[in-house]
Design a protein around this motif. Sequence first.
Motif, PDB file in Angstrom:
ATOM      1  N   TYR A 191       0.861  -1.183   0.000  1.00 23.97           N
ATOM      2  CA  TYR A 191       0.000   0.000   0.000  1.00 23.97           C
ATOM      3  C   TYR A 191       0.898   1.233   0.000  1.00 23.97           C
ATOM      4  N   ASN A 192       0.619   2.158  -0.906  1.00 26.45           N
ATOM      5  CA  ASN A 192       1.254   3.482  -0.923  1.00 26.45           C
ATOM      6  C   ASN A 192       2.778   3.423  -0.904  1.00 26.45           C
ATOM      7  N   ASP A 193       3.364   2.561  -1.722  1.00 23.27           N
ATOM      8  CA  ASP A 193       4.823   2.452  -1.827  1.00 23.27           C
ATOM      9  C   ASP A 193       5.206   2.497  -3.298  1.00 23.27           C
ATOM     10  N   SER A 194       5.661   3.654  -3.749  1.00 22.54           N
ATOM     11  CA  SER A 194       5.998   3.829  -5.162  1.00 22.54           C
ATOM     12  C   SER A 194       7.427   3.412  -5.476  1.00 22.54           C
ATOM     13  N   ALA A 195       8.165   2.917  -4.478  1.00 23.96           N
ATOM     14  CA  ALA A 195       9.545   2.491  -4.712  1.00 23.96           C
ATOM     15  C   ALA A 195       9.669   0.980  -4.853  1.00 23.96           C
ATOM     16  N   ALA A 196       8.580   0.250  -4.603  1.00 24.95           N
ATOM     17  CA  ALA A 196       8.632  -1.219  -4.632  1.00 24.95           C
ATOM     18  C   ALA A 196       8.801  -1.732  -6.054  1.00 24.95           C
ATOM     19  N   GLU A 197       9.667  -2.734  -6.222  1.00 24.68           N
ATOM     20  CA  GLU A 197       9.892  -3.346  -7.531  1.00 24.68           C
ATOM     21  C   GLU A 197       9.192  -4.701  -7.618  1.00 24.68           C
ATOM     22  N   GLY A 198       8.775  -5.048  -8.825  1.00 30.22           N
ATOM     23  CA  GLY A 198       8.090  -6.315  -9.029  1.00 30.22           C
ATOM     24  C   GLY A 198       6.838  -6.396  -8.182  1.00 30.22           C
ATOM     25  N   ALA A 199       6.130  -5.273  -8.086  1.00 31.65           N
ATOM     26  CA  ALA A 199       5.056  -5.137  -7.099  1.00 31.65           C
ATOM     27  C   ALA A 199       3.726  -4.745  -7.727  1.00 31.65           C
ATOM     28  N   CYS A 200       2.665  -5.008  -6.966  1.00 32.83           N
ATOM     29  CA  CYS A 200       1.315  -4.568  -7.304  1.00 32.83           C
ATOM     30  C   CYS A 200       0.824  -3.751  -6.113  1.00 32.83           C
ATOM     31  N   VAL A 201       0.747  -2.454  -6.296  1.00 35.44           N
ATOM     32  CA  VAL A 201       0.566  -1.524  -5.183  1.00 35.44           C
ATOM     33  C   VAL A 201      -0.790  -0.826  -5.253  1.00 35.44           C
ATOM     34  N   ILE A 202      -1.456  -0.726  -4.103  1.00 31.59           N
ATOM     35  CA  ILE A 202      -2.686   0.047  -3.984  1.00 31.59           C
ATOM     36  C   ILE A 202      -2.328   1.418  -3.420  1.00 31.59           C
TER      37      ILE A 202
END
Length: 275
Positions: free
Chosen positions: A35-46
Motif C-alpha cells: 500500500y502506498n509504496d511507489s519504490a517497490a519493484e516487481g510489485a502490485c501496489v494500492i
Amino acid sequence: MKRIISVFAAVLLLVMAFAPMAVSAEESPFHVTHYNDSAAEGACVIFTETYSGGGWWLHVAFAPVEGKENTYEIVEMVNGTGDGSGAPLEVPEGGFVYGLNTGNNWGDLTQAAIDAGNLESQWWYASYQQDEEYYTTNFVNTSTTSMISTATAWMVGDMFVFTGLDLEGLTLPTSTPDTKWYDEGYVCTATFTAATDDSQLPAESDPADESTPADESKPADESKPADTSAPANNSADNSADAPADGGSATLWIVLGVVGAVVVVVVIVIVSKKKK
C-alpha cells in the motif's frame, strides 16, 4: 421417420440458439503486495493517497460505484511498462489507484556487469555500493507479471467487485505476511470479479424498504464517498447471485425440450402401428 427426426433436430437447435445463456462471473486473484509504496519493484501496489514516480508502471484508477458494495469502475489508465511513459494518476475520491511494475532482476544485471568488467560504470553502481543485497535481488516474479498481463487487457469503464481490500487500515491481504512478495511462496488472498451489468453487481448491504417511497424532497449527497472503513468479507461469494429470470427461463426450456421428445416418440409409435 427420417423427416420427423430432421424436423425434431431443427427445432432443438433453434431452442438452444435462442436460450438465454447465464452469465457467470469468475472470481480471480487480485495480486496486492504493498500500500502506498511507489519504490517497490516487481510489485502490485494500492495507492490511496497522492504518490510520485512510476514511469515504468501500469497505473489504473478505480472510482467506487455508487450504491454498490466493494464495486469499483476504471476511470483512467496509463501504461508505461513498455517504454517508461507512465505517470501517477489522481486517486479518485473513495477509490484507489492500482500500480503495477515488473521490476528488475538485479542479480543477473549485476553478474552481467561483473562478467563484462564494467560494473563501476553502471548508473546504479553508487546505489549498489550502499546496498549490495538489494542490487543482487531478483524482483521479477510470476504473480506480478501475470497480473500485469491481466490488467493490460482492462479498459476504462470496466467494473469489478473486489474482496480483501482494506483501504482504511491498509492491512495487506496475504496469508504469508513473513514471505517476501517476490518469493514464490507469497500468497495474496484478495480477489476480483468482473461486473458487466447491474444483474452481476452485489446488492447494497442495507437496501431501502421498497414499500416506502423515497423522499424526493431532499437531494442525495453525491459528495460523500462510499464507506470503506470496514474490510471486505473474504468469505462472501459475489459470483453466486444469479438473476432469478435466468433460472426460470432455463426451466421452461428444459420442459419444452422434454415435451418435444415425448411428441416425437408418440409419432414414431403411431407410425409403426399404421404399418
